[in-house]
Design a protein around this motif. Structure first.
Motif, mmCIF file in Angstrom:
data_model
loop_
_atom_site.group_PDB
_atom_site.id
_atom_site.type_symbol
_atom_site.label_atom_id
_atom_site.label_comp_id
_atom_site.label_asym_id
_atom_site.label_seq_id
_atom_site.Cartn_x
_atom_site.Cartn_y
_atom_site.Cartn_z
ATOM 1 N N ASN A 63 -2.349 36.879 -0.619
ATOM 2 C CA ASN A 63 -1.051 36.292 -0.303
ATOM 3 C C ASN A 63 -0.242 36.238 -1.597
ATOM 4 O O ASN A 63 -0.237 35.240 -2.290
ATOM 5 C CB ASN A 63 -1.224 34.897 0.304
ATOM 6 C CG ASN A 63 -1.800 34.970 1.699
ATOM 7 O OD1 ASN A 63 -1.257 35.637 2.569
ATOM 8 N ND2 ASN A 63 -2.918 34.314 1.905
ATOM 9 N N GLU A 93 1.603 32.138 8.977
ATOM 10 C CA GLU A 93 2.244 32.331 7.675
ATOM 11 C C GLU A 93 2.890 31.045 7.153
ATOM 12 O O GLU A 93 3.037 30.859 5.957
ATOM 13 C CB GLU A 93 3.345 33.419 7.774
ATOM 14 C CG GLU A 93 2.820 34.790 8.132
ATOM 15 C CD GLU A 93 2.759 35.042 9.653
ATOM 16 O OE1 GLU A 93 2.626 36.218 10.031
ATOM 17 O OE2 GLU A 93 2.856 34.082 10.446
ATOM 18 N N ILE A 110 5.938 29.428 3.166
ATOM 19 C CA ILE A 110 5.387 30.625 3.794
ATOM 20 C C ILE A 110 4.529 31.375 2.780
ATOM 21 O O ILE A 110 4.946 31.554 1.632
ATOM 22 C CB ILE A 110 6.528 31.553 4.273
ATOM 23 C CG1 ILE A 110 7.391 30.824 5.303
ATOM 24 C CG2 ILE A 110 5.985 32.861 4.827
ATOM 25 C CD1 ILE A 110 8.700 31.515 5.586
ATOM 26 N N VAL A 112 2.667 35.084 2.386
ATOM 27 C CA VAL A 112 2.514 36.434 2.937
ATOM 28 C C VAL A 112 2.031 37.394 1.844
ATOM 29 O O VAL A 112 2.097 37.086 0.655
ATOM 30 C CB VAL A 112 3.831 36.973 3.558
ATOM 31 C CG1 VAL A 112 4.200 36.219 4.821
ATOM 32 C CG2 VAL A 112 4.969 36.937 2.558
ATOM 33 N N THR A 117 6.067 42.403 4.212
ATOM 34 C CA THR A 117 5.465 41.480 5.176
ATOM 35 C C THR A 117 6.373 40.274 5.392
ATOM 36 O O THR A 117 6.529 39.795 6.512
ATOM 37 C CB THR A 117 4.070 41.018 4.701
ATOM 38 O OG1 THR A 117 3.277 42.176 4.406
ATOM 39 C CG2 THR A 117 3.370 40.192 5.756
ATOM 40 N N TYR A 118 6.994 39.803 4.311
ATOM 41 C CA TYR A 118 7.946 38.692 4.440
ATOM 42 C C TYR A 118 9.133 39.116 5.308
ATOM 43 O O TYR A 118 9.551 38.388 6.205
ATOM 44 C CB TYR A 118 8.443 38.216 3.067
ATOM 45 C CG TYR A 118 9.535 37.190 3.199
ATOM 46 C CD1 TYR A 118 9.227 35.879 3.552
ATOM 47 C CD2 TYR A 118 10.871 37.539 3.050
ATOM 48 C CE1 TYR A 118 10.226 34.936 3.729
ATOM 49 C CE2 TYR A 118 11.873 36.602 3.221
ATOM 50 C CZ TYR A 118 11.552 35.309 3.561
ATOM 51 O OH TYR A 118 12.541 34.385 3.753
ATOM 52 N N PHE A 121 8.154 39.187 8.854
ATOM 53 C CA PHE A 121 8.009 37.829 9.358
ATOM 54 C C PHE A 121 9.370 37.227 9.711
ATOM 55 O O PHE A 121 9.547 36.655 10.784
ATOM 56 C CB PHE A 121 7.285 36.953 8.328
ATOM 57 C CG PHE A 121 7.248 35.505 8.705
ATOM 58 C CD1 PHE A 121 6.371 35.043 9.668
ATOM 59 C CD2 PHE A 121 8.107 34.597 8.106
ATOM 60 C CE1 PHE A 121 6.346 33.706 10.036
ATOM 61 C CE2 PHE A 121 8.088 33.257 8.459
ATOM 62 C CZ PHE A 121 7.201 32.814 9.426
#
Length: 162
Positions: A63, A93, A110, A112, A117-118, A121
């Protein structure tokens, strides 16, 4: 329920190391294991101890991005708030959510893997929530402190008794 100094010591020791055995705890607080065990169970039953967890290293678990999102709801209504809170419970997340004062209604934390990926999301999870009016994101550039220790404060009336 009124706590005494031994209860506070038990809470302090267990939050620093939840794997402390009853025998070790008894030695630390100066009681035999049986009353320490009973006190610990009482602290669990009454909600002072919510649960026992292992604190993991988010970086080692891939992460790499920590984001703090300030959320403003479209409307300030009970239903809109409940819809938002219900929806975010399903998102792994999101590791923290706080109702805040000031310019924003909520702040979420959050974790991630990376920026794509963020983005996914935000677009495909947060972006689908009809309760959200705006999102303002701040990215952490580095973590200087992340302590799960909660300072133990005795209620004022208990401080006066001692």
């Amino acid at each position: 329920m009124k706590l005494d100094d031994i209860d506070y010591k038990i809470l302090d020791v267990l939050q620093r190391n939840a794997k402390t055995t009853t025998k070790e705890l008894a030695t630390i607080v100066g009681l035999s294991p049986s009353p320490v065990f009973e006190r610990q169970k009482r602290l669990e039953r009454t909600g002072y101890i919510k649960k026992y967890i292992a604190v993991l290293d988010d970086r080692k678990l891939c992460n790499g991005i920590t984001a703090f999102c300030n959320i403003t709801l479209k409307q300030h209504s009970k239903k809109m708030g409940e819809d938002f809170i219900d929806a975010i419970q399903a998102f792994d997340e999101i590791v923290e959510c706080h109702n805040t004062s000031g310019d924003y209604d909520y702040m979420i934390k959050i974790l991630v893997r990376d920026m794509p990926t963020y983005q996914d999301f935000v677009l495909n999870k947060l972006g689908t929530l009809s309760s959200i009016g705006s999102i303002h994101t701040i990215f952490s550039m580095g973590e200087m402190k992340n302590d799960h220790y909660i300072p133990i404060q005795k209620p004022v009336e208990e401080e006066d008794d001692n």
